[in-house]
Design a protein around this motif. Structure first.
Motif, PDB file in Angstrom:
ATOM      1  N   VAL A 102       0.856  -1.177   0.000  1.00 37.37           N
ATOM      2  CA  VAL A 102       0.000   0.000   0.000  1.00 37.37           C
ATOM      3  C   VAL A 102       0.899   1.236   0.000  1.00 37.37           C
ATOM      4  CG1 VAL A 102      -1.663   1.332   1.365  1.00 37.37           C
ATOM      5  CG2 VAL A 102      -1.863  -1.163   1.227  1.00 37.37           C
ATOM      6  N   ASP A 103       0.620   2.159  -0.901  1.00 33.92           N
ATOM      7  CA  ASP A 103       1.335   3.432  -0.953  1.00 33.92           C
ATOM      8  C   ASP A 103       0.499   4.438  -0.164  1.00 33.92           C
ATOM      9  OD1 ASP A 103       2.389   5.934  -1.572  1.00 33.92           O
ATOM     10  OD2 ASP A 103       2.657   5.475  -3.701  1.00 33.92           O
ATOM     11  N   THR A 104       0.890   4.666   1.092  1.00 34.94           N
ATOM     12  CA  THR A 104       0.091   5.550   1.964  1.00 34.94           C
ATOM     13  C   THR A 104       0.060   6.988   1.452  1.00 34.94           C
ATOM     14  OG1 THR A 104       1.981   5.871   3.426  1.00 34.94           O
ATOM     15  CG2 THR A 104       0.415   4.127   4.029  1.00 34.94           C
ATOM     16  N   ALA A 105       1.139   7.429   0.782  1.00 32.13           N
ATOM     17  CA  ALA A 105       1.163   8.785   0.234  1.00 32.13           C
ATOM     18  C   ALA A 105       0.177   8.928  -0.922  1.00 32.13           C
ATOM     19  CB  ALA A 105       2.572   9.147  -0.220  1.00 32.13           C
ATOM     20  N   PHE A 106      -0.112   7.834  -1.608  1.00 31.45           N
ATOM     21  CA  PHE A 106      -1.100   7.818  -2.683  1.00 31.45           C
ATOM     22  C   PHE A 106      -2.510   7.614  -2.124  1.00 31.45           C
ATOM     23  CE2 PHE A 106      -3.710   4.923  -5.286  1.00 31.45           C
ATOM     24  CZ  PHE A 106      -3.968   5.733  -6.381  1.00 31.45           C
ATOM     25  N   LEU A 107      -2.677   6.590  -1.287  1.00 25.18           N
ATOM     26  CA  LEU A 107      -4.007   6.193  -0.835  1.00 25.18           C
ATOM     27  C   LEU A 107      -4.612   7.158   0.178  1.00 25.18           C
ATOM     28  CD1 LEU A 107      -6.239   4.127  -1.179  1.00 25.18           C
ATOM     29  CD2 LEU A 107      -5.143   2.734   0.596  1.00 25.18           C
ATOM     30  N   GLY A 108      -3.813   7.683   1.095  1.00 24.35           N
ATOM     31  CA  GLY A 108      -4.344   8.603   2.103  1.00 24.35           C
ATOM     32  C   GLY A 108      -5.102   9.775   1.492  1.00 24.35           C
ATOM     33  N   PRO A 109      -4.474  10.549   0.605  1.00 30.73           N
ATOM     34  CA  PRO A 109      -5.204  11.659  -0.023  1.00 30.73           C
ATOM     35  C   PRO A 109      -6.426  11.192  -0.830  1.00 30.73           C
ATOM     36  CG  PRO A 109      -2.851  11.969  -0.290  1.00 30.73           C
ATOM     37  CD  PRO A 109      -3.054  10.583   0.284  1.00 30.73           C
ATOM     38  N   LEU A 110      -6.324  10.023  -1.459  1.00 29.80           N
ATOM     39  CA  LEU A 110      -7.459   9.483  -2.206  1.00 29.80           C
ATOM     40  C   LEU A 110      -8.646   9.230  -1.274  1.00 29.80           C
ATOM     41  CD1 LEU A 110      -8.268   8.431  -5.068  1.00 29.80           C
ATOM     42  CD2 LEU A 110      -7.552   6.173  -4.282  1.00 29.80           C
ATOM     43  N   LEU A 111      -8.343   8.812  -0.043  1.00 29.24           N
ATOM     44  CA  LEU A 111      -9.387   8.545   0.950  1.00 29.24           C
ATOM     45  C   LEU A 111      -9.774   9.798   1.739  1.00 29.24           C
ATOM     46  CD1 LEU A 111      -8.154   5.100   2.328  1.00 29.24           C
ATOM     47  CD2 LEU A 111      -9.684   5.573   0.402  1.00 29.24           C
ATOM     48  N   GLY A 112      -9.054  10.886   1.502  1.00 30.50           N
ATOM     49  CA  GLY A 112      -9.401  12.152   2.132  1.00 30.50           C
ATOM     50  C   GLY A 112      -8.757  12.422   3.468  1.00 30.50           C
ATOM     51  N   GLY A 113      -7.597  11.812   3.736  1.00 33.75           N
ATOM     52  CA  GLY A 113      -6.940  12.051   5.014  1.00 33.75           C
ATOM     53  C   GLY A 113      -5.515  11.531   5.038  1.00 33.75           C
ATOM     54  N   ARG A 114      -4.981  11.451   6.244  1.00 32.35           N
ATOM     55  CA  ARG A 114      -3.622  10.948   6.441  1.00 32.35           C
ATOM     56  C   ARG A 114      -3.722   9.483   6.866  1.00 32.35           C
ATOM     57  NH1 ARG A 114       0.628  11.710  10.975  1.00 32.35           N
ATOM     58  NH2 ARG A 114       2.459  11.004   9.853  1.00 32.35           N
ATOM     59  N   LEU A 115      -3.065   8.623   6.101  1.00 33.12           N
ATOM     60  CA  LEU A 115      -3.102   7.190   6.338  1.00 33.12           C
ATOM     61  C   LEU A 115      -1.765   6.753   6.890  1.00 33.12           C
ATOM     62  CD1 LEU A 115      -5.090   4.787   5.708  1.00 33.12           C
ATOM     63  CD2 LEU A 115      -3.747   4.437   3.631  1.00 33.12           C
ATOM     64  N   LYS A 116      -1.796   6.050   8.040  1.00 35.44           N
ATOM     65  CA  LYS A 116      -0.550   5.501   8.570  1.00 35.44           C
ATOM     66  C   LYS A 116      -0.811   4.128   9.162  1.00 35.44           C
ATOM     67  CE  LYS A 116       0.293   7.159  13.102  1.00 35.44           C
ATOM     68  NZ  LYS A 116       0.960   7.997  14.030  1.00 35.44           N
ATOM     69  N   ARG A 117       0.216   3.309   9.160  1.00 36.33           N
ATOM     70  CA  ARG A 117       0.123   1.931   9.629  1.00 36.33           C
ATOM     71  C   ARG A 117      -0.208   1.910  11.115  1.00 36.33           C
ATOM     72  NH1 ARG A 117       2.315  -2.503   6.610  1.00 36.33           N
ATOM     73  NH2 ARG A 117       1.304  -4.254   7.600  1.00 36.33           N
ATOM     74  N   ALA A 118      -1.160   1.085  11.509  1.00 29.15           N
ATOM     75  CA  ALA A 118      -1.532   0.950  12.920  1.00 29.15           C
ATOM     76  C   ALA A 118      -0.507   0.077  13.629  1.00 29.15           C
ATOM     77  CB  ALA A 118      -2.923   0.330  13.031  1.00 29.15           C
ATOM     78  N   ASP A 119      -0.276   0.352  14.911  1.00 30.60           N
ATOM     79  CA  ASP A 119       0.644  -0.497  15.671  1.00 30.60           C
ATOM     80  C   ASP A 119      -0.100  -1.757  16.136  1.00 30.60           C
ATOM     81  OD1 ASP A 119      -0.769   0.054  18.088  1.00 30.60           O
ATOM     82  OD2 ASP A 119       0.607   1.658  18.632  1.00 30.60           O
ATOM     83  N   ALA A 120       0.658  -2.692  16.694  1.00 31.65           N
ATOM     84  CA  ALA A 120       0.109  -3.998  17.074  1.00 31.65           C
ATOM     85  C   ALA A 120      -1.057  -3.879  18.051  1.00 31.65           C
ATOM     86  CB  ALA A 120       1.215  -4.883  17.657  1.00 31.65           C
ATOM     87  N   ASP A 121      -0.963  -2.957  19.006  1.00 31.19           N
ATOM     88  CA  ASP A 121      -2.051  -2.794  19.977  1.00 31.19           C
ATOM     89  C   ASP A 121      -3.318  -2.274  19.309  1.00 31.19           C
ATOM     90  OD1 ASP A 121      -0.488  -3.692  22.094  1.00 31.19           O
ATOM     91  OD2 ASP A 121       0.134  -1.669  22.682  1.00 31.19           O
ATOM     92  N   ALA A 122      -3.170  -1.337  18.380  1.00 31.77           N
ATOM     93  CA  ALA A 122      -4.327  -0.791  17.663  1.00 31.77           C
ATOM     94  C   ALA A 122      -4.966  -1.854  16.779  1.00 31.77           C
ATOM     95  CB  ALA A 122      -3.922   0.425  16.840  1.00 31.77           C
ATOM     96  N   VAL A 123      -4.140  -2.693  16.152  1.00 33.79           N
ATOM     97  CA  VAL A 123      -4.658  -3.785  15.318  1.00 33.79           C
ATOM     98  C   VAL A 123      -5.474  -4.739  16.175  1.00 33.79           C
ATOM     99  CG1 VAL A 123      -4.023  -5.794  13.913  1.00 33.79           C
ATOM    100  CG2 VAL A 123      -2.822  -3.615  13.590  1.00 33.79           C
ATOM    101  N   LYS A 124      -4.923  -5.153  17.298  1.00 37.91           N
ATOM    102  CA  LYS A 124      -5.609  -6.097  18.198  1.00 37.91           C
ATOM    103  C   LYS A 124      -6.917  -5.491  18.723  1.00 37.91           C
ATOM    104  CE  LYS A 124      -5.845  -9.642  21.152  1.00 37.91           C
ATOM    105  NZ  LYS A 124      -6.192 -10.977  20.797  1.00 37.91           N
ATOM    106  N   SER A 125      -6.877  -4.215  19.095  1.00 36.05           N
ATOM    107  CA  SER A 125      -8.063  -3.545  19.615  1.00 36.05           C
ATOM    108  C   SER A 125      -9.158  -3.445  18.550  1.00 36.05           C
ATOM    109  CB  SER A 125      -7.682  -2.153  20.118  1.00 36.05           C
ATOM    110  OG  SER A 125      -8.816  -1.456  20.549  1.00 36.05           O
ATOM    111  N   ALA A 126      -8.781  -3.115  17.315  1.00 30.83           N
ATOM    112  CA  ALA A 126      -9.763  -2.911  16.245  1.00 30.83           C
ATOM    113  C   ALA A 126     -10.329  -4.208  15.699  1.00 30.83           C
ATOM    114  CB  ALA A 126      -9.131  -2.105  15.109  1.00 30.83           C
ATOM    115  N   THR A 127      -9.512  -5.269  15.708  1.00 29.00           N
ATOM    116  CA  THR A 127      -9.929  -6.505  15.037  1.00 29.00           C
ATOM    117  C   THR A 127     -10.149  -7.689  15.981  1.00 29.00           C
ATOM    118  OG1 THR A 127      -7.678  -7.315  14.656  1.00 29.00           O
ATOM    119  CG2 THR A 127      -8.637  -5.843  12.963  1.00 29.00           C
ATOM    120  N   GLY A 128      -9.559  -7.649  17.169  1.00 27.89           N
ATOM    121  CA  GLY A 128      -9.589  -8.807  18.057  1.00 27.89           C
ATOM    122  C   GLY A 128      -8.628  -9.891  17.598  1.00 27.89           C
ATOM    123  N   GLN A 129      -7.769  -9.555  16.648  1.00 35.60           N
ATOM    124  CA  GLN A 129      -6.826 -10.501  16.049  1.00 35.60           C
ATOM    125  C   GLN A 129      -5.434  -9.875  16.059  1.00 35.60           C
ATOM    126  OE1 GLN A 129      -8.741 -10.881  12.224  1.00 35.60           O
ATOM    127  NE2 GLN A 129     -10.621 -11.593  13.169  1.00 35.60           N
TER     128      GLN A 129
END
Length: 160
Positions: free
Chosen positions: A73-100
Motif C-alpha cells: 500500500v502506498d500511503t502517500a497515494f491512498l491517504g489523499p485518495l481517501l481524504g486524510g492521512r493514512l498511517k500503519r496501525a501499531d500492534a495494539d491498535a490492530v488487536k483492539s480494532a480486530t480482536g486478532q
C-alpha cells in the motif's frame, strides 16, 4: 497443511462468514504463514492471490485495507485518495480494532465493522486467500465476495 484445529478468533471469523452466507472452509497450516509469500508457497498459488488484511489509521480512525500480496500500500497515494492521512496501525491498535493479531488478521470477525477498501488488483485472480483470524489459517474467497463480506470499496492502493 494439517487437520482442523480451533481458536477463538478463527471461530469468530467462521461465524461471520456463515452469517454472511459464505461458510468458507478454513485451511490450517502446520507452520505459520506470516507473509504473503509464505502463504502463497504453502497454497501453491501466486503471491498476488493472497489478500493481506492491513490495519491503518485514517486521521486516527482504524480502517482496513485488503491488498494483494504482490505489492504494498502506498500511503502517500491512498491517504489523499481517501481524504486524510493514512498511517500503519501499531500492534495494539490492530488487536483492539480486530480482536486478532498481526499476521492473522481476517477481513471479518472483528468486534465492530471497519471501513474497508479492497485492492482492485485482487480482481485478477479467480480465487483469493485471506487470513482467517490466526497466522496458521486462511480461507478461499473471490474478489466480489470479499467486497461484499467487508462492505468494502474497490480501489487502487498504489500507483501502477
Amino acid at each position: 497443511m494439517s487437520v482442523r484445529r480451533s481458536h477463538p478468533a478463527v471461530e469468530r471469523v467462521e461465524a461471520a462468514l456463515a452469517a454472511a452466507g459464505t461458510p468458507a472452509e478454513v485451511v490450517w497450516f502446520d507452520e505459520g504463514a506470516h507473509t504473503a509469500a509464505a502463504a502463497a508457497a504453502a497454497l501453491d498459488c501466486p503471491v498476488g492471490a493472497i489478500a493481506n488484511s492491513l490495519v491503518f489509521t485514517l486521521d486516527g480512525e482504524p480502517v482496513l485495507v485488503m491488498t494483494s500480496g504482490a505489492h504494498r500500500v502506498d500511503t502517500a497515494f491512498l491517504g489523499p485518495l481517501l481524504g486524510g492521512r493514512l498511517k500503519r496501525a501499531d500492534a495494539d491498535a490492530v488487536k483492539s480494532a480486530t480482536g486478532q493479531v498481526i499476521g492473522g488478521v481476517a477481513p471479518v470477525g472483528h468486534p465492530a465493522p471497519l471501513r474497508t477498501w479492497v485492492d482492485t488488483a485482487l480482481a485478477a485472480f479467480p480465487v483469493i486467500w485471506a487470513a482467517a483470524g490466526h497466522a496458521h489459517t486462511v480461507f478461499p474467497t473471490t474478489f466480489d465476495d470479499l467486497v461484499r463480506l467487508t462492505g468494502g470499496t474497490p480501489t487502487a492502493v498504489a500507483l501502477d
